[in-house]
Design a protein around this motif. Structure first.
Motif, short mmCIF file in Angstrom:
data_model
loop_
_atom_site.label_atom_id
_atom_site.label_comp_id
_atom_site.label_asym_id
_atom_site.label_seq_id
_atom_site.Cartn_x
_atom_site.Cartn_y
_atom_site.Cartn_z
N GLY A 47 0.62 -33.67 84.09
CA GLY A 47 1.28 -34.86 83.61
C GLY A 47 0.33 -35.18 82.97
O GLY A 47 0.74 -35.04 81.10
N LEU A 51 1.33 -34.80 78.15
CA LEU A 51 0.92 -36.41 77.28
C LEU A 51 0.40 -36.55 76.92
O LEU A 51 0.52 -36.85 75.36
N HIS A 54 1.18 -34.02 73.83
CA HIS A 54 2.22 -34.78 73.61
C HIS A 54 1.79 -35.81 72.19
O HIS A 54 1.91 -35.89 70.88
N GLU A 75 9.25 -44.32 71.74
CA GLU A 75 9.43 -43.25 72.93
C GLU A 75 8.30 -42.59 74.03
O GLU A 75 7.81 -42.48 75.43
N GLN A 78 7.80 -46.12 76.77
CA GLN A 78 8.51 -45.63 77.22
C GLN A 78 8.66 -44.25 78.60
O GLN A 78 8.32 -44.21 79.80
N VAL A 79 7.69 -43.10 78.57
CA VAL A 79 7.65 -42.25 79.10
C VAL A 79 6.15 -42.25 79.34
O VAL A 79 6.22 -42.47 81.04
N GLN A 82 7.37 -44.61 82.55
CA GLN A 82 8.01 -43.66 83.72
C GLN A 82 6.65 -43.24 84.75
O GLN A 82 7.49 -42.88 86.03
N PHE A 83 5.57 -42.20 83.73
CA PHE A 83 4.95 -42.17 84.62
C PHE A 83 4.07 -42.68 85.53
O PHE A 83 3.18 -41.75 85.91
#
Length: 86
Positions: A47, A51, A54, A75, A78-79, A82-83
């Motif tokens: 992950g 990340l 990205h 965005e 937000q990720v 969550q991560f």
């Protein structure tokens, strides 16, 4: 990057199958828990790699080009939220 990620994911898949076998065989609980921690850590590393890619790609490009930069930052945030949840 993609071949490396796929290789790592296949290795994780094998670890999960190993976990299933450990449970089926009635292995010692602590051994199973140690393997679960290893799988979680491996997935976390995959992950983080995605990340980073990205962020360095999509997000950096949006910031350089001033194209939807606020949307891309939101965005990303937000990720990240969550991560980083446990």
């Amino acid at each position: 990057m993609k071949p490396d990620l796929l290789r790592r994911l296949r290795r994780i898949e094998g670890q999960v199958r190993g976990l299933q076998k450990m449970v089926e065989d009635g292995r010692y609980c602590i051994d199973i828990l140690v393997q679960i921690a290893a799988v979680k850590s491996a997935l976390h590393q995959v992950g983080l790699s995605i990340l980073e890619s990205h962020t360095r790609g999509c997000v950096a490009e949006a910031l350089r080009e001033r194209d939807r930069e606020e949307e891309k930052v939101e965005e990303l945030m937000q990720v990240l939220r969550q991560f980083t949840k446990l």
